[in-house]
Design a protein around this motif. Structure first.
Motif, PDB file in Angstrom:
ATOM      1  N   ALA A  11     -31.983  -1.940  32.057  1.00 15.66           N
ATOM      2  CA  ALA A  11     -31.932  -1.869  30.547  1.00 15.66           C
ATOM      3  C   ALA A  11     -30.193  -2.491  29.748  1.00 15.66           C
ATOM      4  O   ALA A  11     -30.423  -3.723  28.862  1.00 15.66           O
ATOM      5  CB  ALA A  11     -32.579  -0.286  30.342  1.00 15.66           C
ATOM      6  N   VAL A  12     -29.418  -2.044  29.846  1.00  9.65           N
ATOM      7  CA  VAL A  12     -28.607  -2.364  29.058  1.00  9.65           C
ATOM      8  C   VAL A  12     -28.284  -3.813  29.769  1.00  9.65           C
ATOM      9  O   VAL A  12     -27.752  -4.851  28.917  1.00  9.65           O
ATOM     10  CB  VAL A  12     -27.073  -0.713  28.952  1.00  9.65           C
ATOM     11  N   ALA A  13     -28.028  -3.595  30.324  1.00  9.70           N
ATOM     12  CA  ALA A  13     -27.930  -5.788  31.081  1.00  9.70           C
ATOM     13  C   ALA A  13     -28.697  -6.601  30.252  1.00  9.70           C
ATOM     14  O   ALA A  13     -28.135  -7.501  29.934  1.00  9.70           O
ATOM     15  CB  ALA A  13     -27.253  -5.345  32.577  1.00  9.70           C
ATOM     16  N   ARG A  14     -28.959  -6.644  30.712  1.00 12.63           N
ATOM     17  CA  ARG A  14     -31.104  -7.226  30.368  1.00 12.63           C
ATOM     18  C   ARG A  14     -30.511  -7.361  28.733  1.00 12.63           C
ATOM     19  O   ARG A  14     -30.594  -8.046  28.452  1.00 12.63           O
ATOM     20  CB  ARG A  14     -32.118  -6.364  30.733  1.00 12.63           C
ATOM     21  N   ALA A  15     -30.504  -5.957  27.891  1.00 14.30           N
ATOM     22  CA  ALA A  15     -30.530  -6.451  26.385  1.00 14.30           C
ATOM     23  C   ALA A  15     -29.072  -6.758  26.469  1.00 14.30           C
ATOM     24  O   ALA A  15     -29.271  -7.654  25.131  1.00 14.30           O
ATOM     25  CB  ALA A  15     -30.616  -4.409  25.857  1.00 14.30           C
ATOM     26  N   THR A  16     -28.017  -6.500  26.813  1.00 14.32           N
ATOM     27  CA  THR A  16     -26.832  -6.910  26.110  1.00 14.32           C
ATOM     28  C   THR A  16     -26.686  -8.519  26.638  1.00 14.32           C
ATOM     29  O   THR A  16     -25.741  -9.274  26.001  1.00 14.32           O
ATOM     30  CB  THR A  16     -25.226  -5.763  26.427  1.00 14.32           C
ATOM     31  N   GLY A  17     -27.750  -9.340  27.103  1.00 19.17           N
ATOM     32  CA  GLY A  17     -27.511 -10.289  27.551  1.00 19.17           C
ATOM     33  C   GLY A  17     -27.935 -11.193  26.788  1.00 19.17           C
ATOM     34  O   GLY A  17     -28.618 -12.488  27.146  1.00 19.17           O
ATOM     35  N   ARG A  18     -29.258 -10.644  26.352  1.00 17.47           N
ATOM     36  CA  ARG A  18     -29.793 -11.617  25.295  1.00 17.47           C
ATOM     37  C   ARG A  18     -28.669 -11.743  23.939  1.00 17.47           C
ATOM     38  O   ARG A  18     -28.087 -11.530  23.329  1.00 17.47           O
ATOM     39  CB  ARG A  18     -31.182 -10.850  24.931  1.00 17.47           C
ATOM     40  N   PRO A  19     -29.502 -13.279  23.393  1.00 20.30           N
ATOM     41  CA  PRO A  19     -29.340 -13.510  22.108  1.00 20.30           C
ATOM     42  C   PRO A  19     -28.970 -13.074  20.361  1.00 20.30           C
ATOM     43  O   PRO A  19     -27.681 -12.298  20.257  1.00 20.30           O
ATOM     44  CB  PRO A  19     -29.850 -15.065  21.942  1.00 20.30           C
ATOM     45  N   TRP A  20     -29.885 -11.878  20.220  1.00 19.45           N
ATOM     46  CA  TRP A  20     -29.972 -11.046  19.610  1.00 19.45           C
ATOM     47  C   TRP A  20     -28.135 -10.127  19.409  1.00 19.45           C
ATOM     48  O   TRP A  20     -28.127  -9.996  18.638  1.00 19.45           O
ATOM     49  CB  TRP A  20     -31.242 -10.182  19.618  1.00 19.45           C
ATOM     50  N   ALA A  21     -28.802  -9.811  21.226  1.00 20.01           N
ATOM     51  CA  ALA A  21     -27.276  -9.078  21.078  1.00 20.01           C
ATOM     52  C   ALA A  21     -25.571  -9.409  20.790  1.00 20.01           C
ATOM     53  O   ALA A  21     -25.031  -8.523  19.755  1.00 20.01           O
ATOM     54  CB  ALA A  21     -27.284  -8.286  22.057  1.00 20.01           C
ATOM     55  N   PHE A  22     -25.605 -10.625  21.176  1.00 15.98           N
ATOM     56  CA  PHE A  22     -24.452 -11.255  20.645  1.00 15.98           C
ATOM     57  C   PHE A  22     -24.077 -11.601  19.439  1.00 15.98           C
ATOM     58  O   PHE A  22     -23.311 -11.174  18.161  1.00 15.98           O
ATOM     59  CB  PHE A  22     -24.597 -13.077  21.445  1.00 15.98           C
ATOM     60  N   ALA A  23     -25.892 -11.716  18.840  1.00 18.31           N
ATOM     61  CA  ALA A  23     -25.592 -11.999  17.207  1.00 18.31           C
ATOM     62  C   ALA A  23     -25.288 -10.850  16.502  1.00 18.31           C
ATOM     63  O   ALA A  23     -24.609 -11.012  15.496  1.00 18.31           O
ATOM     64  CB  ALA A  23     -27.407 -12.403  16.640  1.00 18.31           C
ATOM     65  N   THR A  24     -25.959  -9.730  17.317  1.00 17.73           N
ATOM     66  CA  THR A  24     -25.067  -8.540  16.644  1.00 17.73           C
ATOM     67  C   THR A  24     -23.874  -8.048  16.543  1.00 17.73           C
ATOM     68  O   THR A  24     -23.539  -7.484  15.365  1.00 17.73           O
ATOM     69  CB  THR A  24     -26.244  -6.684  16.946  1.00 17.73           C
ATOM     70  N   CYS A  25     -22.968  -8.320  17.363  1.00 16.86           N
ATOM     71  CA  CYS A  25     -21.771  -8.430  17.821  1.00 16.86           C
ATOM     72  C   CYS A  25     -21.059  -9.088  16.719  1.00 16.86           C
ATOM     73  O   CYS A  25     -20.388  -8.992  15.908  1.00 16.86           O
ATOM     74  CB  CYS A  25     -21.396  -8.518  19.005  1.00 16.86           C
ATOM     75  N   VAL A  26     -21.733 -10.611  16.820  1.00 12.96           N
ATOM     76  CA  VAL A  26     -20.549 -11.528  15.151  1.00 12.96           C
ATOM     77  C   VAL A  26     -21.225 -10.443  14.551  1.00 12.96           C
ATOM     78  O   VAL A  26     -19.600 -10.765  13.267  1.00 12.96           O
ATOM     79  CB  VAL A  26     -21.701 -12.602  15.410  1.00 12.96           C
ATOM     80  N   ALA A  27     -22.438 -10.515  13.828  1.00 10.84           N
ATOM     81  CA  ALA A  27     -22.672  -9.484  12.338  1.00 10.84           C
ATOM     82  C   ALA A  27     -21.843  -8.572  12.496  1.00 10.84           C
ATOM     83  O   ALA A  27     -21.387  -8.191  11.195  1.00 10.84           O
ATOM     84  CB  ALA A  27     -24.412  -9.357  12.206  1.00 10.84           C
TER      85      ALA A  27
END
Length: 126
Positions: A11-27
């Protein structure tokens, strides 16, 4: 416990591989950088981002490794079944457990076999 960990890692691997996860990190990094002047670019301000990213990285290494181990084992099982049921040599089943030198010997055998097959097909064409 292993099944629970596997489900959580998946579940974590799927969630962190999503564009929104990257956007959250950038934000998060942008918010942290913009907040620098408010905190006087203090050592505590720097320590916050360093600590958070280090902890996340440390935990993600284990989750990613778990996912890769399971994926690799599944792929090997599928390849072994294809070899077993097809025209491949059964000697290749399980070679992922051999040493690097032993695997290199198998690669050389394949290379030699490919070269012999190439010479045979060239003679047939000529």
């Amino acid at each position: 416990m292993e099944k629970t960990f596997n489900r959580m890692a998946e579940a974590v691997a799927r969630a962190t591989g999503r564009p929104w996860a990257f956007a959250t990190c950038v934000a998060s990094v942008v918010i942290w950088a913009v907040s620098g002047p408010f905190f006087g670019f203090s050592e505590t301000w720097q320590l916050v981002i360093n600590t958070v990213t280090t902890i996340i990285t440390f935990l993600m290494v284990f989750l990613i490794q778990n996912t890769q181990n399971r994926d690799g084992a599944a792929i090997q099982a599928k390849l072994d079944e294809l070899i077993r049921s097809g025209n491949g040599k059964n000697d290749f089943i399980g070679i992922e457990h051999l040493t690097e030198a032993e695997v290199e010997e198998f690669r050389e055998l394949c290379k030699d076999g490919k070269e012999r097959a190439g010479r045979t097909s060239q003679r047939a064409i000529a």
